[in-house]
Write a protein that holds these residues in place. Sequence first.
Motif, PDB file in Angstrom:
ATOM      1  N   HIS A   1      25.684 -31.764  23.900  1.00  0.00           N
ATOM      2  CA  HIS A   1      24.875 -30.598  23.538  1.00  0.00           C
ATOM      3  C   HIS A   1      25.159 -29.485  24.536  1.00  0.00           C
ATOM      4  O   HIS A   1      25.300 -29.741  25.738  1.00  0.00           O
ATOM      5  CB  HIS A   1      23.385 -30.965  23.556  1.00  0.00           C
ATOM      6  CG  HIS A   1      22.521 -29.939  22.916  1.00  0.00           C
ATOM      7  ND1 HIS A   1      22.147 -28.772  23.545  1.00  0.00           N
ATOM      8  CD2 HIS A   1      21.966 -29.899  21.676  1.00  0.00           C
ATOM      9  CE1 HIS A   1      21.389 -28.053  22.730  1.00  0.00           C
ATOM     10  NE2 HIS A   1      21.254 -28.711  21.596  1.00  0.00           N
ATOM     11  N   PRO A   2      25.257 -28.240  24.077  1.00  0.00           N
ATOM     12  CA  PRO A   2      25.604 -27.144  25.001  1.00  0.00           C
ATOM     13  C   PRO A   2      24.557 -26.873  26.073  1.00  0.00           C
ATOM     14  O   PRO A   2      24.856 -26.181  27.049  1.00  0.00           O
ATOM     15  CB  PRO A   2      25.762 -25.936  24.063  1.00  0.00           C
ATOM     16  CG  PRO A   2      25.021 -26.299  22.826  1.00  0.00           C
ATOM     17  CD  PRO A   2      25.161 -27.771  22.679  1.00  0.00           C
ATOM     18  N   LEU A   3      23.343 -27.410  25.911  1.00  0.00           N
ATOM     19  CA  LEU A   3      22.316 -27.184  26.921  1.00  0.00           C
ATOM     20  C   LEU A   3      22.186 -28.341  27.904  1.00  0.00           C
ATOM     21  O   LEU A   3      21.287 -28.350  28.735  1.00  0.00           O
ATOM     22  CB  LEU A   3      20.961 -26.941  26.232  1.00  0.00           C
ATOM     23  CG  LEU A   3      20.870 -25.634  25.429  1.00  0.00           C
ATOM     24  CD1 LEU A   3      19.498 -25.499  24.785  1.00  0.00           C
ATOM     25  CD2 LEU A   3      21.152 -24.423  26.309  1.00  0.00           C
ATOM     26  N   GLN A   4      23.092 -29.322  27.820  1.00  0.00           N
ATOM     27  CA  GLN A   4      23.069 -30.398  28.800  1.00  0.00           C
ATOM     28  C   GLN A   4      23.372 -29.848  30.194  1.00  0.00           C
ATOM     29  O   GLN A   4      24.109 -28.866  30.335  1.00  0.00           O
ATOM     30  CB  GLN A   4      24.116 -31.465  28.455  1.00  0.00           C
ATOM     31  CG  GLN A   4      23.718 -32.373  27.314  1.00  0.00           C
ATOM     32  CD  GLN A   4      24.761 -33.449  27.058  1.00  0.00           C
ATOM     33  OE1 GLN A   4      25.197 -33.634  25.934  1.00  0.00           O
ATOM     34  NE2 GLN A   4      25.161 -34.168  28.104  1.00  0.00           N
ATOM     35  N   PRO A   5      22.847 -30.489  31.223  1.00  0.00           N
ATOM     36  CA  PRO A   5      23.196 -30.082  32.584  1.00  0.00           C
ATOM     37  C   PRO A   5      24.705 -30.160  32.808  1.00  0.00           C
ATOM     38  O   PRO A   5      25.377 -31.062  32.300  1.00  0.00           O
ATOM     39  CB  PRO A   5      22.449 -31.098  33.463  1.00  0.00           C
ATOM     40  CG  PRO A   5      21.319 -31.575  32.608  1.00  0.00           C
ATOM     41  CD  PRO A   5      21.837 -31.560  31.199  1.00  0.00           C
ATOM     42  N   VAL A   6      25.226 -29.223  33.570  1.00  0.00           N
ATOM     43  CA  VAL A   6      26.668 -29.140  33.789  1.00  0.00           C
ATOM     44  C   VAL A   6      27.215 -30.429  34.384  1.00  0.00           C
ATOM     45  O   VAL A   6      28.324 -30.866  34.047  1.00  0.00           O
ATOM     46  CB  VAL A   6      26.989 -27.934  34.695  1.00  0.00           C
ATOM     47  CG1 VAL A   6      28.461 -27.947  35.107  1.00  0.00           C
ATOM     48  CG2 VAL A   6      26.666 -26.631  33.981  1.00  0.00           C
ATOM     49  N   ASP A   7      26.452 -31.079  35.253  1.00  0.00           N
ATOM     50  CA  ASP A   7      26.927 -32.303  35.886  1.00  0.00           C
ATOM     51  C   ASP A   7      27.129 -33.437  34.888  1.00  0.00           C
ATOM     52  O   ASP A   7      27.846 -34.392  35.184  1.00  0.00           O
ATOM     53  CB  ASP A   7      25.950 -32.751  36.976  1.00  0.00           C
ATOM     54  CG  ASP A   7      26.001 -31.843  38.198  1.00  0.00           C
ATOM     55  OD1 ASP A   7      27.009 -31.120  38.346  1.00  0.00           O
ATOM     56  OD2 ASP A   7      25.033 -31.853  38.987  1.00  0.00           O
ATOM     57  N   THR A   8      26.503 -33.371  33.717  1.00  0.00           N
ATOM     58  CA  THR A   8      26.629 -34.443  32.724  1.00  0.00           C
ATOM     59  C   THR A   8      27.763 -34.206  31.738  1.00  0.00           C
ATOM     60  O   THR A   8      28.015 -35.059  30.892  1.00  0.00           O
ATOM     61  CB  THR A   8      25.316 -34.605  31.945  1.00  0.00           C
ATOM     62  OG1 THR A   8      25.115 -33.454  31.100  1.00  0.00           O
ATOM     63  CG2 THR A   8      24.135 -34.767  32.880  1.00  0.00           C
ATOM     64  N   VAL A   9      28.436 -33.057  31.825  1.00  0.00           N
ATOM     65  CA  VAL A   9      29.507 -32.742  30.870  1.00  0.00           C
ATOM     66  C   VAL A   9      30.784 -32.321  31.596  1.00  0.00           C
ATOM     67  O   VAL A   9      31.537 -31.491  31.111  1.00  0.00           O
ATOM     68  CB  VAL A   9      29.068 -31.637  29.870  1.00  0.00           C
ATOM     69  CG1 VAL A   9      28.018 -32.155  28.919  1.00  0.00           C
ATOM     70  CG2 VAL A   9      28.564 -30.405  30.615  1.00  0.00           C
ATOM     71  N   GLN A  10      31.014 -32.898  32.757  1.00  0.00           N
ATOM     72  CA  GLN A  10      32.198 -32.530  33.535  1.00  0.00           C
ATOM     73  C   GLN A  10      33.496 -32.849  32.785  1.00  0.00           C
ATOM     74  O   GLN A  10      34.479 -32.109  32.878  1.00  0.00           O
ATOM     75  CB  GLN A  10      32.165 -33.254  34.877  1.00  0.00           C
ATOM     76  CG  GLN A  10      31.185 -32.650  35.868  1.00  0.00           C
ATOM     77  CD  GLN A  10      31.625 -31.277  36.353  1.00  0.00           C
ATOM     78  OE1 GLN A  10      32.673 -31.124  36.975  1.00  0.00           O
ATOM     79  NE2 GLN A  10      30.826 -30.262  36.063  1.00  0.00           N
ATOM     80  N   GLY A  11      33.502 -33.947  32.018  1.00  0.00           N
ATOM     81  CA  GLY A  11      34.702 -34.284  31.263  1.00  0.00           C
ATOM     82  C   GLY A  11      35.006 -33.261  30.191  1.00  0.00           C
ATOM     83  O   GLY A  11      36.165 -32.848  30.011  1.00  0.00           O
ATOM     84  N   ALA A  12      33.978 -32.829  29.456  1.00  0.00           N
ATOM     85  CA  ALA A  12      34.180 -31.828  28.412  1.00  0.00           C
ATOM     86  C   ALA A  12      34.619 -30.496  29.012  1.00  0.00           C
ATOM     87  O   ALA A  12      35.518 -29.829  28.489  1.00  0.00           O
ATOM     88  CB  ALA A  12      32.894 -31.656  27.605  1.00  0.00           C
ATOM     89  N   LEU A  13      33.971 -30.101  30.117  1.00  0.00           N
ATOM     90  CA  LEU A  13      34.374 -28.860  30.771  1.00  0.00           C
ATOM     91  C   LEU A  13      35.801 -28.978  31.303  1.00  0.00           C
ATOM     92  O   LEU A  13      36.548 -27.992  31.323  1.00  0.00           O
ATOM     93  CB  LEU A  13      33.408 -28.525  31.907  1.00  0.00           C
ATOM     94  CG  LEU A  13      31.965 -28.210  31.497  1.00  0.00           C
ATOM     95  CD1 LEU A  13      31.124 -27.876  32.723  1.00  0.00           C
ATOM     96  CD2 LEU A  13      31.919 -27.068  30.498  1.00  0.00           C
ATOM     97  N   GLY A  14      36.191 -30.192  31.704  1.00  0.00           N
ATOM     98  CA  GLY A  14      37.566 -30.405  32.139  1.00  0.00           C
ATOM     99  C   GLY A  14      38.561 -30.181  31.023  1.00  0.00           C
ATOM    100  O   GLY A  14      39.659 -29.651  31.252  1.00  0.00           O
ATOM    101  N   VAL A  15      38.196 -30.590  29.801  1.00  0.00           N
ATOM    102  CA  VAL A  15      39.064 -30.351  28.640  1.00  0.00           C
ATOM    103  C   VAL A  15      39.221 -28.852  28.403  1.00  0.00           C
ATOM    104  O   VAL A  15      40.333 -28.350  28.180  1.00  0.00           O
ATOM    105  CB  VAL A  15      38.484 -31.041  27.388  1.00  0.00           C
ATOM    106  CG1 VAL A  15      39.172 -30.523  26.127  1.00  0.00           C
ATOM    107  CG2 VAL A  15      38.656 -32.549  27.482  1.00  0.00           C
TER     108      VAL A  15
END
Length: 563
Positions: free
Chosen positions: A156-170
């Motif tokens: 979800h786009p409102l998840q904390p940044v620390d929980t989506v590091q893999g997606a942000l890495g992509v």
Amino acid sequence: MSELNASGWRPEMGGADELTGPETFTGNKALMLDEPLIFEIGSRTTTGVDFDQISPPLQGRGRGWGLSESSASVNNPHPNPSPEGEGLNRLGSLARKNPINLPGLSESETVRHYTRLSRQNYGIDLGFFPLGSCTMKHNPRLNEKVARMPGFADIHPLQPVDTVQGALGVINELAVWLIKLTGMHGVAMTPKAGAHGELCGILCIRAALEARGDARSVILVPESAHGTNPATAAFAGYKVENIPATPEGRVDIKALESRLGPDVAAVMITNPNTCGLFERDMKRISDMVHAAGGFVYCDGANFNAIVGRVRPGDLGVDAMHINLHKTFSTPHGGGGPGSGPVVLSEALSPFGPLPFTARYEDGHIRLIEEENAAEEHPQTFGRMCAFHGQMGMFTRALAYIMSHGADGLKQVSEDAVLNANYILRSMEDMLDAPFAPSGPCMHEAIFSDKGFAEGFSTLDVAKGLIDEGYHPMTMYFPLVVHGAMLIEPTETESKRVLDQFIGALRSVVAQAKQGNPTLKNAPYYAPRRRLDETLAARKPILGWKESVPEAAGTGAGANIGGG
């Protein structure tokens, strides 16, 4: 042809003749089904599923779902409160006051209706899609599998940044690839489509001009550019002026040079252009525009023709959108969600939109948004959309890039150009190819209707191709070619597929040149016969109207919903 049915817009199938066979009781032609509208299948007084009436929960029990309406009919908007009143409608003003007037269908009826409709559609999974400037190429199933992996498809786009590091890495890794492939300085990943990306680039240009106190009001657009280019410039508040093309289909350099001046903010140029040609004077054009104080926007929709071979940044481009569906095989948006990242030069990168990803030395990826923009990105023009872009498209594009590698991407462009030139040279003895003398084309071949028998047109060829089992090529575009037929084979089609298409096209073109009267009534084997497309475009009937007897007092009927 029989009369239109009650909906007012859906014509019946063709009448009995030696090509279509005798009429049938159902209107079906074997497996070519005559599908009615959904309003003609179900009744608005019934539902496909009936629920038992749900008793409202008692106050103070601490459980229950708060359901207080009778669910006997999905079309019944009125609540059925309990005698005690504890289960009254909790939606307040949001509760529906009027019936929704949708037909009630069972599950099997619903599934069959939409499955039958889907069989009347044409898609890339069924066959060759020769649309020019759209690149309907095969999307590898590996990309689809990656896009559905947990951590990408369910975040979800409102998840904390620390929980989506893999997606942000992509997102960050794809951004790095796009910067390297284009030779640019930065990239805005958030734009949702090509036209959205165009607007992003123009807003960056406007912000850069405002930052230096330079008020410019004109954007120049060559005739060979995509139609969205002048629309975007006008939408952003600029006056648009056209630059003519030369007889060989490229920008008229002298006309451009004579128009450059202190009021010109930018030139929006498509390269390779819509005539299927590479603008070989691109570097010279960029130098001229920069010398006059303007910026160069390149429409990168056709980047698939040069990826791995040419870096637009080396040609002096300041901003360019990349349609991920064209070059990197993500599906077409179909109205959304698409993706159109915009690469930016060093001069424009400081003005790019929020948010964007930034990888730090410790490997942690941060999102630069309004909260930290004052320190990290103070000159941004703002935000293009609510969140961070289209994750599904990012994963598909990165999977495509990584599975091909640098050498594979170079082969992509080489094969796309080879296939287009194969069609060009295979048809130039049958069809007029106005720019063939200019040399090899790039990703697409363009033909005109010159030489057709009197009364025959590009439209007749397109309808004839439908009977051959093909979606027609792009018709009447670009406007610089009379009766244009724009064909883009892409790199994913084999020689066998192209040979079969070329044979079918030669057959239909021969009929148009000979004046074969049967071609005027094509298609014969499609779900519908030829329509009056002018009337359909100018006087569309998009809503279904229920026929009501005059005695009911409602006259000609009431519009009860979309068709």
